[in-house]
Design a protein around this motif. Structure first.
Motif, PDB file in Angstrom:
ATOM      1  N   TYR A   1       0.820  -1.210   0.000  1.00 36.34           N
ATOM      2  CA  TYR A   1       0.000   0.000   0.000  1.00 36.34           C
ATOM      3  C   TYR A   1       0.861   1.270   0.000  1.00 36.34           C
ATOM      4  CZ  TYR A   1      -3.712  -3.225   1.583  1.00 36.34           C
ATOM      5  OH  TYR A   1      -4.605  -4.262   1.708  1.00 36.34           O
ATOM      6  N   GLY A   2       2.166   1.100   0.217  1.00 36.63           N
ATOM      7  CA  GLY A   2       3.067   2.251   0.196  1.00 36.63           C
ATOM      8  C   GLY A   2       2.839   3.210   1.352  1.00 36.63           C
ATOM      9  N   LYS A   3       2.451   2.667   2.502  1.00 35.23           N
ATOM     10  CA  LYS A   3       2.143   3.548   3.644  1.00 35.23           C
ATOM     11  C   LYS A   3       2.897   3.120   4.889  1.00 35.23           C
ATOM     12  CE  LYS A   3      -2.421   4.801   1.992  1.00 35.23           C
ATOM     13  NZ  LYS A   3      -2.671   6.202   1.974  1.00 35.23           N
ATOM     14  N   VAL A   4       3.043   4.065   5.795  1.00 30.61           N
ATOM     15  CA  VAL A   4       3.527   3.766   7.139  1.00 30.61           C
ATOM     16  C   VAL A   4       2.316   3.847   8.078  1.00 30.61           C
ATOM     17  CG1 VAL A   4       5.900   4.520   6.797  1.00 30.61           C
ATOM     18  CG2 VAL A   4       4.184   6.221   7.457  1.00 30.61           C
ATOM     19  N   PRO A   5       2.336   3.176   9.210  1.00 32.69           N
ATOM     20  CA  PRO A   5       3.457   2.412   9.775  1.00 32.69           C
ATOM     21  C   PRO A   5       3.601   1.015   9.166  1.00 32.69           C
ATOM     22  CG  PRO A   5       1.578   2.297  11.256  1.00 32.69           C
ATOM     23  CD  PRO A   5       1.178   3.220  10.134  1.00 32.69           C
ATOM     24  N   VAL A   6       4.863   0.527   9.290  1.00 30.13           N
ATOM     25  CA  VAL A   6       5.166  -0.874   8.962  1.00 30.13           C
ATOM     26  C   VAL A   6       6.006  -1.402  10.118  1.00 30.13           C
ATOM     27  CG1 VAL A   6       6.378  -2.429   7.387  1.00 30.13           C
ATOM     28  CG2 VAL A   6       5.200  -0.424   6.469  1.00 30.13           C
TER      29      VAL A   6
ATOM     30  N   TYR B   1       1.708  -4.634   8.342  1.00 26.95           N
ATOM     31  CA  TYR B   1       1.273  -3.266   8.064  1.00 26.95           C
ATOM     32  C   TYR B   1      -0.208  -3.128   8.341  1.00 26.95           C
ATOM     33  CZ  TYR B   1       0.721  -5.674   3.560  1.00 26.95           C
ATOM     34  OH  TYR B   1       0.434  -6.586   2.586  1.00 26.95           O
ATOM     35  N   GLU B   2      -0.688  -1.921   8.260  1.00 25.92           N
ATOM     36  CA  GLU B   2      -2.028  -1.488   8.691  1.00 25.92           C
ATOM     37  C   GLU B   2      -1.997  -1.352  10.220  1.00 25.92           C
ATOM     38  OE1 GLU B   2      -4.909  -0.263   7.274  1.00 25.92           O
ATOM     39  OE2 GLU B   2      -3.600  -0.187   5.543  1.00 25.92           O
ATOM     40  N   SER B   3      -2.138  -0.117  10.690  1.00 27.08           N
ATOM     41  CA  SER B   3      -1.919   0.158  12.112  1.00 27.08           C
ATOM     42  C   SER B   3      -2.796  -0.698  13.032  1.00 27.08           C
ATOM     43  CB  SER B   3      -2.116   1.647  12.395  1.00 27.08           C
ATOM     44  OG  SER B   3      -3.389   2.059  11.949  1.00 27.08           O
ATOM     45  N   ALA B   4      -4.057  -0.938  12.657  1.00 25.35           N
ATOM     46  CA  ALA B   4      -4.935  -1.726  13.533  1.00 25.35           C
ATOM     47  C   ALA B   4      -4.413  -3.165  13.634  1.00 25.35           C
ATOM     48  CB  ALA B   4      -6.368  -1.714  13.011  1.00 25.35           C
TER      49      ALA B   4
END
Ligand SMILES: N[C@@H](CCC(=O)N[C@@H](CS)C(=O)NCC(=O)O)C(=O)O
Length: 146
Positions: free
Chosen positions: A6-11, A20-23
């Motif tokens: 997904y190209g996102k933080v956090p990881v 990944y995915e904060s939840a």
């Protein structure tokens, strides 16, 4: 991008594992460190915690993220206001959102820490959200986080 499609933080990288995915990161940590339980024990309260975690991530944070990224700002501000009003009703007569202090409350802390970025204030017209926010921000571990 190498770690998260997904190209996102956090990881979170833990040994060979990539999460990944904060939840989902939070659930992983909850399961990995059972000594400090942060989810309610009761199944119904656990569902309630998950409902409000989802609400934060898919609604509140989505609208806030749009504002921060200059995308559909006016529409997102209106939506954000509605979400906060719903939370205000929900927090009436409650100290924390799902029983005792839990991952559900923790999920909202980054939002409350970045209100300026989301061009939002929590004032006296949202008294129950305001008291809850203050309760969360006053926790020693939150105060100690830069
Ligand atoms: N649903 C994701 C959202 C993560 C997210 O939006 N992260 C932002 C920073 S707060 C990001 O990495 N944005 C980079 C981008 O969208 O290009 C989660 O909860 O982990």
């Amino acid at each position: 991008m190498e770690l998260n499609p997904y190209g996102k933080v956090p990881v979170l990288v833990d040994g060979d594992g990539v999460i990944y995915e904060s939840a989902i990161i939070n659930e992983y940590l909850e399961e990995k460190y059972p000594g400090i339980p942060l989810m309610p024990k009761d199944s119904l309260q656990r569902s309630r915690a998950r409902i409000w975690i989802d609400y934060c991530n898919t609604r509140l944070q989505a609208a806030a993220g749009n504002i921060a990224h200059d995308h559909e700002v006016e529409k997102s501000k209106e939506r954000l206001r509605g979400y906060l009003e719903t939370l205000n009703q929900e927090m009436r007569d409650r100290e924390y959102i799902a029983g005792e202090y839990s991952l559900a409350d923790i999920t909202y802390i980054p939002f409350f820490c970045r209100l300026q970025r989301y061009q939002t204030t929590i004032s006296n017209d949202l008294p129950h959200v305001k008291a809850w926010m203050q309760r969360l921000l006053d926790r020693p571990v939150v105060r100690a986080t830069p």
